[in-house]
Design a protein around this motif. Structure first.
Motif, short mmCIF file in Angstrom:
data_model
loop_
_atom_site.label_atom_id
_atom_site.label_comp_id
_atom_site.label_asym_id
_atom_site.label_seq_id
_atom_site.Cartn_x
_atom_site.Cartn_y
_atom_site.Cartn_z
N GLY A 196 0.78 -1.22 0.00
CA GLY A 196 0.00 0.00 0.00
C GLY A 196 0.81 1.28 0.00
O GLY A 196 0.26 2.36 0.03
N VAL A 197 2.13 1.18 -0.03
CA VAL A 197 3.00 2.35 -0.08
C VAL A 197 3.59 2.42 -1.49
O VAL A 197 4.13 1.44 -1.99
CB VAL A 197 4.12 2.28 0.97
CG1 VAL A 197 5.03 3.49 0.89
CG2 VAL A 197 3.53 2.14 2.36
N TYR A 198 3.46 3.57 -2.12
CA TYR A 198 3.93 3.73 -3.48
C TYR A 198 5.35 4.29 -3.50
O TYR A 198 5.66 5.24 -2.80
CB TYR A 198 3.00 4.67 -4.25
CG TYR A 198 1.62 4.09 -4.43
CD1 TYR A 198 1.40 3.08 -5.35
CD2 TYR A 198 0.56 4.54 -3.67
CE1 TYR A 198 0.15 2.53 -5.51
CE2 TYR A 198 -0.70 4.01 -3.83
CZ TYR A 198 -0.90 3.00 -4.75
OH TYR A 198 -2.14 2.45 -4.89
N TYR A 199 6.21 3.67 -4.31
CA TYR A 199 7.60 4.08 -4.44
C TYR A 199 7.89 4.40 -5.90
O TYR A 199 7.39 3.72 -6.79
CB TYR A 199 8.54 2.95 -4.00
CG TYR A 199 8.43 2.62 -2.54
CD1 TYR A 199 9.04 3.41 -1.58
CD2 TYR A 199 7.73 1.50 -2.13
CE1 TYR A 199 8.93 3.10 -0.24
CE2 TYR A 199 7.62 1.19 -0.79
CZ TYR A 199 8.22 1.99 0.14
OH TYR A 199 8.12 1.69 1.47
N PRO A 200 8.75 5.38 -6.14
CA PRO A 200 9.13 5.65 -7.53
C PRO A 200 10.07 4.56 -8.04
O PRO A 200 10.85 3.99 -7.27
CB PRO A 200 9.84 7.00 -7.45
CG PRO A 200 10.31 7.12 -6.05
CD PRO A 200 9.32 6.36 -5.22
N PRO A 201 10.02 4.24 -9.32
CA PRO A 201 10.88 3.19 -9.85
C PRO A 201 12.37 3.52 -9.73
O PRO A 201 13.20 2.62 -9.62
CB PRO A 201 10.48 3.08 -11.32
CG PRO A 201 9.19 3.76 -11.44
CD PRO A 201 9.07 4.72 -10.32
N MET A 202 12.73 4.80 -9.75
CA MET A 202 14.14 5.17 -9.66
C MET A 202 14.72 4.81 -8.30
O MET A 202 15.93 4.55 -8.19
CB MET A 202 14.30 6.67 -9.94
CG MET A 202 15.70 7.07 -10.25
SD MET A 202 16.30 6.18 -11.68
CE MET A 202 18.03 6.39 -11.48
N LEU A 203 13.90 4.76 -7.25
CA LEU A 203 14.38 4.35 -5.93
C LEU A 203 14.84 2.89 -5.97
O LEU A 203 15.92 2.56 -5.47
CB LEU A 203 13.29 4.53 -4.88
CG LEU A 203 13.65 4.11 -3.47
CD1 LEU A 203 14.74 5.01 -2.90
CD2 LEU A 203 12.42 4.15 -2.58
#
Length: 67
Positions: A9-16
């Motif tokens: 349920g937590v969204y992360y950017p792909p670059m991370l």
């Protein structure tokens, strides 16, 4: 259309994810270079580690992690 990675349920950017995997791959490469004593041929090994991190992150963003 921007995409995000969803973990619990937590969204992360792909670059991370690219950056973390790039640093992990650079750590493995640096460990192998130290193990076989090849890092002594570099003038400044921390700069080589940073460069490997950037190269691996770029390659992972192209071939592995969708953006």
């Amino acid at each position: 259309m921007p995409t995000e990675l969803d973990f619990s349920g937590v969204y992360y950017p792909p670059m991370l994810l690219n950056g973390l995997l790039g640093v992990a791959a650079a750590m493995l490469t640096a460990h192998a270079l130290n193990r076989f004593r090849l890092s002594r041929y570099f003038a400044y090994p921390p700069l080589v580690f940073f460069s490997l991190s950037v190269i691996y992150a770029c390659l992972l963003s192209i071939f592995v992690v969708p953006a």
